[in-house]
Design a protein around this motif. Structure first.
Motif, PDB file in Angstrom:
ATOM      1  N   ASN A  94       0.291  -1.437   0.547  1.00  3.03           N
ATOM      2  CA  ASN A  94       0.037  -0.064   0.009  1.00  3.03           C
ATOM      3  C   ASN A  94       0.672   1.340   0.123  1.00  3.03           C
ATOM      4  OD1 ASN A  94      -2.616  -1.318   0.030  1.00  3.03           O
ATOM      5  ND2 ASN A  94      -1.777  -1.854   2.360  1.00  3.03           N
ATOM      6  N   PRO A  95       1.693   1.442  -1.276  1.00  2.65           N
ATOM      7  CA  PRO A  95       1.885   2.917  -0.724  1.00  2.65           C
ATOM      8  C   PRO A  95       2.040   4.034  -0.945  1.00  2.65           C
ATOM      9  CG  PRO A  95       3.287   1.247  -2.725  1.00  2.65           C
ATOM     10  CD  PRO A  95       2.585   0.323  -1.665  1.00  2.65           C
ATOM     11  N   MET A  96       0.939   3.977  -2.211  1.00  4.21           N
ATOM     12  CA  MET A  96       0.237   5.090  -1.987  1.00  4.21           C
ATOM     13  C   MET A  96      -0.613   5.143  -0.832  1.00  4.21           C
ATOM     14  SD  MET A  96      -2.033   5.331  -6.094  1.00  4.21           S
ATOM     15  CE  MET A  96      -1.840   3.692  -6.725  1.00  4.21           C
ATOM     16  N   TYR A  97      -1.538   4.625   0.408  1.00  2.00           N
ATOM     17  CA  TYR A  97      -1.870   5.175   0.948  1.00  2.00           C
ATOM     18  C   TYR A  97      -0.593   5.534   2.107  1.00  2.00           C
ATOM     19  CZ  TYR A  97      -6.012   2.452  -1.307  1.00  2.00           C
ATOM     20  OH  TYR A  97      -6.908   2.205  -1.767  1.00  2.00           O
ATOM     21  N   LEU A  98      -0.079   5.005   2.065  1.00  2.00           N
ATOM     22  CA  LEU A  98       1.187   5.337   3.104  1.00  2.00           C
ATOM     23  C   LEU A  98       1.790   6.985   2.761  1.00  2.00           C
ATOM     24  CD1 LEU A  98       3.107   2.754   3.688  1.00  2.00           C
ATOM     25  CD2 LEU A  98       1.360   2.954   5.084  1.00  2.00           C
ATOM     26  N   ALA A  99       2.041   6.574   1.989  1.00  2.00           N
ATOM     27  CA  ALA A  99       2.288   8.026   1.068  1.00  2.00           C
ATOM     28  C   ALA A  99       1.424   9.734   1.170  1.00  2.00           C
ATOM     29  CB  ALA A  99       3.160   8.024  -0.579  1.00  2.00           C
ATOM     30  N   VAL A 100       0.034   9.299   1.184  1.00  2.00           N
ATOM     31  CA  VAL A 100      -1.171   9.919   1.380  1.00  2.00           C
ATOM     32  C   VAL A 100      -0.319  10.278   2.770  1.00  2.00           C
ATOM     33  CG1 VAL A 100      -2.924  10.994   1.692  1.00  2.00           C
ATOM     34  CG2 VAL A 100      -2.152   9.401  -0.435  1.00  2.00           C
ATOM     35  N   VAL A 101      -0.492   9.793   3.900  1.00  2.00           N
ATOM     36  CA  VAL A 101      -0.891   9.446   4.909  1.00  2.00           C
ATOM     37  C   VAL A 101       0.454  10.271   5.503  1.00  2.00           C
ATOM     38  CG1 VAL A 101      -0.056   9.157   7.324  1.00  2.00           C
ATOM     39  CG2 VAL A 101      -2.441   8.104   6.238  1.00  2.00           C
ATOM     40  N   ALA A 102       2.500  10.262   4.549  1.00  2.00           N
ATOM     41  CA  ALA A 102       3.006  10.764   5.317  1.00  2.00           C
ATOM     42  C   ALA A 102       3.237  12.468   4.388  1.00  2.00           C
ATOM     43  CB  ALA A 102       4.387  10.127   4.408  1.00  2.00           C
ATOM     44  N   THR A 103       2.423  12.222   3.299  1.00  2.00           N
ATOM     45  CA  THR A 103       2.465  13.925   2.875  1.00  2.00           C
ATOM     46  C   THR A 103       1.276  14.645   4.371  1.00  2.00           C
ATOM     47  OG1 THR A 103       2.486  13.228   0.895  1.00  2.00           O
ATOM     48  CG2 THR A 103       1.878  14.608   1.228  1.00  2.00           C
ATOM     49  N   ILE A 104       0.678  14.247   4.642  1.00  2.00           N
ATOM     50  CA  ILE A 104      -0.137  14.482   5.751  1.00  2.00           C
ATOM     51  C   ILE A 104       0.712  15.159   7.071  1.00  2.00           C
ATOM     52  CG2 ILE A 104      -2.273  14.796   6.814  1.00  2.00           C
ATOM     53  CD1 ILE A 104      -3.482  13.061   4.654  1.00  2.00           C
ATOM     54  N   LEU A 105       1.412  13.722   7.060  1.00  2.00           N
ATOM     55  CA  LEU A 105       2.052  14.342   8.768  1.00  2.00           C
ATOM     56  C   LEU A 105       3.850  15.447   8.586  1.00  2.00           C
ATOM     57  CD1 LEU A 105       2.270  10.313   9.311  1.00  2.00           C
ATOM     58  CD2 LEU A 105       1.238  12.897  10.951  1.00  2.00           C
ATOM     59  N   GLY A 106       3.957  15.445   6.679  1.00  2.00           N
ATOM     60  CA  GLY A 106       4.487  16.199   6.237  1.00  2.00           C
ATOM     61  C   GLY A 106       4.104  17.983   6.398  1.00  2.00           C
ATOM     62  N   GLN A 107       2.923  17.832   5.893  1.00  2.00           N
ATOM     63  CA  GLN A 107       1.903  19.367   6.325  1.00  2.00           C
ATOM     64  C   GLN A 107       1.849  19.842   7.576  1.00  2.00           C
ATOM     65  OE1 GLN A 107      -1.449  18.740   4.321  1.00  2.00           O
ATOM     66  NE2 GLN A 107      -0.520  18.948   2.340  1.00  2.00           N
ATOM     67  N   ALA A 108       2.178  18.541   8.355  1.00  2.00           N
ATOM     68  CA  ALA A 108       1.960  18.859   9.614  1.00  2.00           C
ATOM     69  C   ALA A 108       3.000  19.245  10.485  1.00  2.00           C
ATOM     70  CB  ALA A 108       1.304  17.851  10.719  1.00  2.00           C
ATOM     71  N   LEU A 109       3.994  18.961   9.959  1.00  2.00           N
ATOM     72  CA  LEU A 109       5.152  19.125  10.938  1.00  2.00           C
ATOM     73  C   LEU A 109       5.201  20.912  10.217  1.00  2.00           C
ATOM     74  CD1 LEU A 109       6.993  16.004   9.804  1.00  2.00           C
ATOM     75  CD2 LEU A 109       6.214  17.251  13.083  1.00  2.00           C
ATOM     76  N   LEU A 110       5.233  21.018   8.472  1.00  2.00           N
ATOM     77  CA  LEU A 110       6.260  22.000   7.985  1.00  2.00           C
ATOM     78  C   LEU A 110       4.915  23.389   8.524  1.00  2.00           C
ATOM     79  CD1 LEU A 110       7.796  23.027   5.302  1.00  2.00           C
ATOM     80  CD2 LEU A 110       6.261  22.649   4.340  1.00  2.00           C
ATOM     81  N   LEU A 111       4.156  23.158   8.424  1.00  2.40           N
ATOM     82  CA  LEU A 111       3.162  24.635   9.122  1.00  2.40           C
ATOM     83  C   LEU A 111       2.896  24.309  10.451  1.00  2.40           C
ATOM     84  CD1 LEU A 111      -0.332  23.374   6.336  1.00  2.40           C
ATOM     85  CD2 LEU A 111       1.874  25.778   6.493  1.00  2.40           C
ATOM     86  N   TRP A 112       3.582  23.377  11.294  1.00  2.00           N
ATOM     87  CA  TRP A 112       3.145  23.171  12.183  1.00  2.00           C
ATOM     88  C   TRP A 112       1.730  22.883  13.240  1.00  2.00           C
ATOM     89  CZ3 TRP A 112       6.575  20.765  15.712  1.00  2.00           C
ATOM     90  CH2 TRP A 112       7.293  20.995  16.605  1.00  2.00           C
ATOM     91  N   ARG A 113       0.990  22.258  12.567  1.00  2.00           N
ATOM     92  CA  ARG A 113      -0.520  22.246  13.299  1.00  2.00           C
ATOM     93  C   ARG A 113      -1.039  21.087  13.367  1.00  2.00           C
ATOM     94  NH1 ARG A 113      -3.423  27.070  10.885  1.00  2.00           N
ATOM     95  NH2 ARG A 113      -4.960  26.299  12.258  1.00  2.00           N
TER      96      ARG A 113
END
Length: 167
Positions: A91-110
Motif C-alpha cells: 500500500n505505498p499510495m496510502y502510506l504516501a498520502v499519510v506521510a504527506t499529511i504528516l509532513g504538512q503537519a510538521l511544515l505548518l506546525w498544525r
C-alpha cells in the motif's frame, strides 16, 4: 490505446482522490497558515511532503504502465501491480498520502493535521480490509494471495519481493 486511457483516468483520479485528501482537506483545515515550528521540523515536514508526492506519482505511473488501468475502483487494472515500490509494501499510495499529511503537519506546525492523518490512516485501513483486498482476491485469485502472503501491507520489507515481475 489502453495506456492512454489509463493515463488520463489516473491523472483525473490523482487530482480527485489524493488531491482532495492530501491537498484540499488539509488546506480547509489550516488555510495553509503556519505556526512557529523550529526550522529543523519544517525541513523534516518538507522532506515528507516531497517524498510522499514522489511516491504517489511513481505509484500512479506504475498503475498505468504495469497494470494498464488506474487506482480508481471504477477503472481497475488489467494486471496485478507488483513492481516498483509494490515489491516492498502493498500500500505505498496510502502510506504516501499519510506521510504527506504528516509532513504538512510538521511544515505548518498544525496538530489538527496529525489528528486528520490518523483519521485518514484508519479510514484507509478499513477500506483496504473491507473492499480492496477482497476485490483483488476475486480479480487476481492465487496471484494476489501469493503476493499478499509475501509482501506486507503497511510496513515495508527490507528486500524486494523476488516474485515480482517489474522493477
Amino acid at each position: 490505446m489502453r495506456s492512454r486511457a489509463a493515463a488520463a483516468g489516473s491523472a483525473l483520479f490523482f487530482a480527485l482522490a489524493p488531491g482532495t485528501v492530501a491537498g484540499l482537506a488539509p488546506w480547509a483545515l489550516t488555510g495553509w497558515d503556519a505556526g512557529a515550528a523550529p526550522i529543523a521540523v519544517r525541513w523534516l515536514g518538507a522532506i515528507l511532503v516531497v517524498a510522499g508526492a514522489a511516491v504517489l506519482l511513481q505509484a500512479f505511473a506504475r498503475f498505468v504502465r504495469e497494470g494498464l488501468g488506474t487506482p480508481a475502483p471504477v477503472a481497475p487494472t488489467a494486471h496485478l501491480v507488483v513492481g516498483g515500490l509494490y515489491r516492498y509494501v502493498r500500500n505505498p499510495m496510502y502510506l504516501a498520502v499519510v506521510a504527506t499529511i504528516l509532513g504538512q503537519a510538521l511544515l505548518l506546525w498544525r496538530p489538527v493535521l496529525v489528528a486528520y492523518a490518523a483519521v485518514v490512516a484508519a479510514t484507509t485501513a478499513a477500506f483496504v480490509r473491507g473492499y480492496e483486498e477482497p476485490t483483488l482476491r476475486r480479480q487476481f485469485g492465487g496471484d494476489y494471495d501469493a503476493y499478499r502472503a509475501a509482501v506486507p501491507g503497511w510496513w515495508p520489507r527490507r528486500t524486494p519481493w523476488p516474485g515480482s515481475t517489474g522493477s
